[in-house]
Design a protein around this motif. Structure first.
Motif, PDB file in Angstrom:
ATOM      1  N   VAL A   1      78.938  87.216  59.254  1.00  0.00           N
ATOM      2  CA  VAL A   1      78.972  85.660  59.068  1.00  0.00           C
ATOM      3  C   VAL A   1      77.999  85.350  57.574  1.00  0.00           C
ATOM      4  O   VAL A   1      77.311  84.710  57.817  1.00  0.00           O
ATOM      5  CB  VAL A   1      78.902  84.680  60.165  1.00  0.00           C
ATOM      6  N   PRO A   2      78.549  85.922  56.663  1.00  0.00           N
ATOM      7  CA  PRO A   2      77.503  86.014  55.547  1.00  0.00           C
ATOM      8  C   PRO A   2      77.407  84.627  55.087  1.00  0.00           C
ATOM      9  O   PRO A   2      76.405  84.327  54.217  1.00  0.00           O
ATOM     10  CB  PRO A   2      78.284  86.946  54.525  1.00  0.00           C
ATOM     11  N   TRP A   3      78.312  83.754  55.392  1.00  0.00           N
ATOM     12  CA  TRP A   3      78.200  82.255  54.977  1.00  0.00           C
ATOM     13  C   TRP A   3      77.094  81.378  55.982  1.00  0.00           C
ATOM     14  O   TRP A   3      77.041  80.341  55.384  1.00  0.00           O
ATOM     15  CB  TRP A   3      79.661  81.663  54.930  1.00  0.00           C
ATOM     16  N   ALA A   4      76.841  81.868  56.781  1.00  0.00           N
ATOM     17  CA  ALA A   4      76.328  81.002  57.739  1.00  0.00           C
ATOM     18  C   ALA A   4      74.763  80.483  57.621  1.00  0.00           C
ATOM     19  O   ALA A   4      74.437  79.315  57.798  1.00  0.00           O
ATOM     20  CB  ALA A   4      76.205  81.611  59.146  1.00  0.00           C
ATOM     21  N   ALA A   5      74.017  81.443  56.790  1.00  0.00           N
ATOM     22  CA  ALA A   5      72.600  80.867  56.219  1.00  0.00           C
ATOM     23  C   ALA A   5      72.809  79.840  55.427  1.00  0.00           C
ATOM     24  O   ALA A   5      72.038  78.884  55.474  1.00  0.00           O
ATOM     25  CB  ALA A   5      71.958  82.098  55.688  1.00  0.00           C
ATOM     26  N   LYS A   6      73.898  79.819  54.294  1.00  0.00           N
ATOM     27  CA  LYS A   6      73.988  78.758  53.554  1.00  0.00           C
ATOM     28  C   LYS A   6      74.696  77.340  54.247  1.00  0.00           C
ATOM     29  O   LYS A   6      73.908  76.431  54.010  1.00  0.00           O
ATOM     30  CB  LYS A   6      74.754  78.966  52.442  1.00  0.00           C
ATOM     31  N   LEU A   7      75.319  77.740  55.159  1.00  0.00           N
ATOM     32  CA  LEU A   7      75.782  76.373  56.012  1.00  0.00           C
ATOM     33  C   LEU A   7      74.617  75.826  56.813  1.00  0.00           C
ATOM     34  O   LEU A   7      74.295  74.512  56.629  1.00  0.00           O
ATOM     35  CB  LEU A   7      76.694  76.764  57.103  1.00  0.00           C
ATOM     36  N   PHE A   8      73.832  76.428  57.452  1.00  0.00           N
ATOM     37  CA  PHE A   8      72.763  76.092  58.476  1.00  0.00           C
ATOM     38  C   PHE A   8      71.611  75.400  57.552  1.00  0.00           C
ATOM     39  O   PHE A   8      71.239  74.594  57.917  1.00  0.00           O
ATOM     40  CB  PHE A   8      72.128  77.273  59.126  1.00  0.00           C
TER      41      PHE A   8
ATOM     42  N   VAL B   1      68.127  80.774  60.368  1.00  0.00           N
ATOM     43  CA  VAL B   1      68.451  81.270  59.041  1.00  0.00           C
ATOM     44  C   VAL B   1      67.477  82.686  58.609  1.00  0.00           C
ATOM     45  O   VAL B   1      68.017  83.473  57.764  1.00  0.00           O
ATOM     46  CB  VAL B   1      67.987  80.131  58.052  1.00  0.00           C
ATOM     47  N   ILE B   2      66.401  82.604  59.136  1.00  0.00           N
ATOM     48  CA  ILE B   2      65.615  83.932  59.087  1.00  0.00           C
ATOM     49  C   ILE B   2      66.429  85.077  59.478  1.00  0.00           C
ATOM     50  O   ILE B   2      66.229  86.055  58.632  1.00  0.00           O
ATOM     51  CB  ILE B   2      64.340  83.751  59.723  1.00  0.00           C
ATOM     52  N   GLY B   3      66.967  85.110  60.603  1.00  0.00           N
ATOM     53  CA  GLY B   3      67.580  86.262  61.126  1.00  0.00           C
ATOM     54  C   GLY B   3      68.911  86.576  60.421  1.00  0.00           C
ATOM     55  O   GLY B   3      69.011  87.774  59.775  1.00  0.00           O
ATOM     56  N   LEU B   4      69.552  85.689  59.882  1.00  0.00           N
ATOM     57  CA  LEU B   4      70.772  85.925  59.084  1.00  0.00           C
ATOM     58  C   LEU B   4      70.466  86.454  57.656  1.00  0.00           C
ATOM     59  O   LEU B   4      71.074  87.304  57.278  1.00  0.00           O
ATOM     60  CB  LEU B   4      71.302  84.535  58.794  1.00  0.00           C
ATOM     61  N   ASN B   5      69.292  85.992  57.166  1.00  0.00           N
ATOM     62  CA  ASN B   5      68.778  86.751  56.100  1.00  0.00           C
ATOM     63  C   ASN B   5      68.408  88.129  56.069  1.00  0.00           C
ATOM     64  O   ASN B   5      68.424  88.736  55.078  1.00  0.00           O
ATOM     65  CB  ASN B   5      67.532  85.684  55.279  1.00  0.00           C
TER      66      ASN B   5
END
Length: 309
Positions: A28-35, A200-204
Motif C-alpha cells: 500500500v505505497p499510497w497509505a503513508a501520504k493518505l494518513f 506512517v513510521i512503519g509505512l515509511n
C-alpha cells in the motif's frame, strides 16, 4: 495500574502498529501520504482546537514559547554535528531531526497514561510550540534550497495548523468552549492521531533495506540529539522555575519528558521533499521511536514515586 503500567499499556500496541504497517507497507505505497493528509488537515487541527479551548491560560502563555525556543536552539548542535558528518547525512534534514519532537503521536498517549485528559492539554500546548517552529521556520529553511525562497515561504504560510492555533486562541479568549456532545468524537480523534502517526513510521520503513540502517551513524546522531534535548529542555524549565514560576508540577514533568520523545515522523516528509536520505530518515525516526520507548519507561519506572498526581 501503576504509571509505568499505564504507559506500557498505552504505547506497546502503538509499536505493534509500526510493525504491522512496516509489514504491509510495500503493498500500500499510497497509505503513508493518505494518513499524513488525514492527520495534518483533519485530526490534529481538531485535537488542537479542543485542547487549546480547555487549556489553562498560564499553559498557553509559557509552554508554546518555551518549546518553540527549544526547537529553534536544537538546530545549533545539529549544525555542529553536520559539519563533522560531512556528506553522510543532509545537514538540513539533520536539523529537522533534532528540532522536531514526536509530541502529538507519542506524547498524547504518554501524557494521558500519566495524568489523564488534563495531561493531554499540556502536551498539546507543547505541540503548538514545536509545530509553530517546524511547520513555518523549520519548513522554510529546509524547502528553500529546492523550491526557492518565495515558493518555500508561500507554502509555509499555507500550513493549516498555524491558522488553527491562532483561531483556537482567539476563540478561547472569546470564551468559546467545546460542546459536550463532541467528547466521544474527540476521544476517538485522539486515539487515531497516535495510531495513524505510528502507522506512517512503519509505512515509511517498508522502503528501506539492510544497507540503509548504518548503526554507527544512527547511534551517533541519536546520542547527540538526546543529550542536546535533555540539556536544552532542562535549562528552559530551570529558567521558567527561577524567573516565571507559574507552571504546575504536572506541566514540568510532561515538558521534561519531551526531551526523551522520538523524532517526529514528518521528518520523512521533509526527506522526500529534499529527495535526500529519504530511507535513512525513515530508519532514524524508527530507531529514535524504539529508543524513546525504552527511555520513557525507564525514567518513569525509576522516578514514578516523585511524579505528582
Amino acid at each position: 495500574m501503576s504509571a509505568l503500567g499505564n504507559i506500557a499499556a498505552a504505547l506497546l500496541p502503538l509499536y505493534g502498529v509500526i510493525l504491522l504497517a512496516w509489514g504491509v507497507g510495500a503493498r500500500v505505497p499510497w497509505a503513508a501520504k493518505l494518513f499524513s493528509t488525514i492527520l495534518v488537515f483533519g485530526l490534529i487541527p481538531l485535537l488542537v482546537i479542543d485542547k487549546v479551548l480547555g487549556a489553562e491560560t498560564q499553559q498557553l502563555l509559557v509552554i508554546p514559547p518555551l518549546m518553540f525556543t527549544v526547537a529553534a536552539l536544537m538546530s545549533i548542535p545539529a549544525h555542529r554535528l553536520a559539519k563533522r558528518l560531512g556528506d553522510d547525512f543532509d545537514p538540513k534534514l539533520l536539523s529537522a531531526s533534532f528540532s522536531f519532537f514526536n509530541v502529538a503521536f507519542f506524547g498524547v498517549p504518554v501524557s494521558q497514561a500519566l495524568f489523564g485528559e488534563v495531561g493531554v492539554s499540556t502536551v498539546i500546548c507543547a505541540y503548538i510550540g514545536s509545530a509553530l517552529y517546524g511547520d513555518t521556520i523549520g519548513y522554510f529553511l529546509i524547502a528553500r534550497t529546492k523550491e526557492g525562497t518565495r515558493k518555500a515561504a508561500t507554502k509555509a504560510l499555507r500550513v493549516p495548523v498555524v491558522y488553527v492555533i491562532v483561531g483556537a486562541i482567539i476563540a478561547k479568549s472569546a470564551g468559546v468552549t467545546m460542546p459536550e456532545a463532541a467528547s466521544p468524537i474527540l476521544s476517538v480523534a485522539g486515539t487515531l492521531v497516535s495510531v495513524l502517526g505510528m502507522a506512517v513510521i512503519g509505512l515509511n520503513l517498508a522502503e528501506t533495506g539492510r544497507d540503509d540502517w548504518r548503526p554507527r551513524l544512527m547511534t551517533r546522531i541519536l546520542g547527540v540529539r538526546q543529550a542536546s534535548g535533555l540539556v536544552l529542555i532542562a535549562t528552559a524549565l530551570a529558567l521558567e522555575a527561577a524567573f516565571i514560576g507559574i507552571l504546575a508540577p504536572r506541566d514540568r514533568v510532561i515538558v521534561g519528558l519531551i526531551a526523551l520523545f522520538p523524532i517526529a515522523s514528518n521528518v520523512t516528509l521533509f526527506a522526500t521533499l529534499l529527495d535526500s536520505n529519504r530511507k535513512a530518515a525513515a530508519v532514524l525516526v524508527a530507531l529514535s521511536s524504539a529508543v524513546s520507548l525504552v527511555l520513557v519507561l525507564l525514567v518513569v519506572g525509576l522516578f514514578h514515586s516523585a511524579i505528582p498526581t
